[in-house]
Design a protein around this motif. Structure first.
Motif, mmCIF file in Angstrom:
data_model
loop_
_atom_site.group_PDB
_atom_site.id
_atom_site.type_symbol
_atom_site.label_atom_id
_atom_site.label_comp_id
_atom_site.label_asym_id
_atom_site.label_seq_id
_atom_site.Cartn_x
_atom_site.Cartn_y
_atom_site.Cartn_z
ATOM 1 N N ASN A 175 -20.702 26.206 -18.108
ATOM 2 C CA ASN A 175 -20.035 26.885 -16.687
ATOM 3 C C ASN A 175 -18.755 27.545 -17.126
ATOM 4 O O ASN A 175 -18.210 27.770 -16.035
ATOM 5 C CB ASN A 175 -19.940 25.814 -15.798
ATOM 6 N N THR A 176 -18.642 27.862 -18.633
ATOM 7 C CA THR A 176 -17.323 28.766 -18.678
ATOM 8 C C THR A 176 -17.156 30.126 -17.946
ATOM 9 O O THR A 176 -16.110 30.296 -17.349
ATOM 10 C CB THR A 176 -17.287 28.937 -20.132
ATOM 11 N N VAL A 177 -18.345 30.860 -17.920
ATOM 12 C CA VAL A 177 -18.194 32.012 -17.219
ATOM 13 C C VAL A 177 -18.183 32.056 -15.902
ATOM 14 O O VAL A 177 -17.271 32.579 -15.145
ATOM 15 C CB VAL A 177 -19.720 32.908 -17.581
ATOM 16 N N PRO A 178 -19.031 31.194 -15.048
ATOM 17 C CA PRO A 178 -18.687 31.019 -13.657
ATOM 18 C C PRO A 178 -17.470 30.381 -13.164
ATOM 19 O O PRO A 178 -16.678 30.750 -12.258
ATOM 20 C CB PRO A 178 -19.809 29.920 -13.275
ATOM 21 N N LEU A 179 -16.611 29.697 -13.999
ATOM 22 C CA LEU A 179 -15.350 29.079 -13.867
ATOM 23 C C LEU A 179 -14.260 30.212 -14.080
ATOM 24 O O LEU A 179 -13.357 30.317 -13.049
ATOM 25 C CB LEU A 179 -15.013 27.894 -14.656
ATOM 26 N N ILE A 180 -14.556 31.024 -15.106
ATOM 27 C CA ILE A 180 -13.527 32.232 -15.238
ATOM 28 C C ILE A 180 -13.752 33.095 -14.006
ATOM 29 O O ILE A 180 -12.638 33.590 -13.535
ATOM 30 C CB ILE A 180 -13.604 32.716 -16.464
ATOM 31 N N ALA A 181 -14.969 33.263 -13.548
ATOM 32 C CA ALA A 181 -15.061 34.375 -12.410
ATOM 33 C C ALA A 181 -14.376 33.762 -11.371
ATOM 34 O O ALA A 181 -13.836 34.397 -10.469
ATOM 35 C CB ALA A 181 -16.661 34.517 -12.326
ATOM 36 N N LEU A 182 -14.620 32.509 -11.091
ATOM 37 C CA LEU A 182 -14.058 31.740 -9.772
ATOM 38 C C LEU A 182 -12.563 31.884 -9.896
ATOM 39 O O LEU A 182 -11.654 32.144 -8.881
ATOM 40 C CB LEU A 182 -14.535 30.342 -9.918
#
Length: 178
Positions: free
Chosen positions: A12-19
């Motif tokens: 979930n690294t990419v979604p967390l960075i996006a958030l």
């Protein structure tokens, strides 16, 4: 257990960075938009009639003279107890580029209390022959018909502010004492 958590963070690294990026940006854009709308309208420069005929030349149109009165016959209207209706009628003669504007507001001069146009709240259907906002397609003169629901303790004189979009932060400001 540790490998499962590490795997979840990795997946979930990419979604967390996006958030983490989009949440503050979204809040900032919404806040900026609301602040700008509030600031531009509140800090507007009023342009009042300075001619004997009570008109204002602004945004390529001639506004006024204003007529205002309390509505005597409210039969058939949805009116809350302790309220009355102030009606303002403002002729608009568009020029080459007809103006667009936000809905005009009514302001009690003594207190600063403010009301929006209340046709819908009164139970009156919209009518293209009686506009409540500027008609940016009109080439012929027309009249804005603006009913405002105000408490019975509201006292004139009032201002009616019309903010043509093309000349913000300037706004047409009429004074009425119905």
């Amino acid at each position: 257990m540790g490998d499962a958590m590490t795997g979840w963070w990795r997946r979930n690294t990419v979604p967390l960075i996006a958030l983490a990026v989009l949440a503050p940006v979204t809040a900032g854009v919404i806040g900026w938009n609301e602040w700008q709308e509030y600031f531009l309208y509140r800090s507007g420069t009023p342009v009042a009639p300075e001619t004997e005929d009570g008109t204002v030349e602004l945004a390529g149109a001639t506004w006024g003279p204003i007529r205002g009165q309390y509505l005597e016959n409210v039969e058939g209207l949805t009116l809350p107890d302790g309220a009355e209706v102030v009606v303002a009628v403002i002729p608009v003669a568009p020029g080459e580029d007809p103006p667009s504007c936000l809905a005009p507001t009514l302001i009690e001069q003594s207190s600063g209390r403010e009301w929006s146009e209340g046709r819908f709240d009164l139970g009156v259907l919209s009518n293209p022959d009686e506009p409540t906002i500027c008609d940016s397609t009109a080439t012929e003169p027309y009249e804005l018909l603006l009913p405002y629901i105000v408490p019975k303790d509201a006292e004139g004189p009032f201002w009616v502010n019309i903010a043509p979009a093309a000349v913000a932060p300037q706004m047409v400001q009429f004074s009425i004492d119905p």
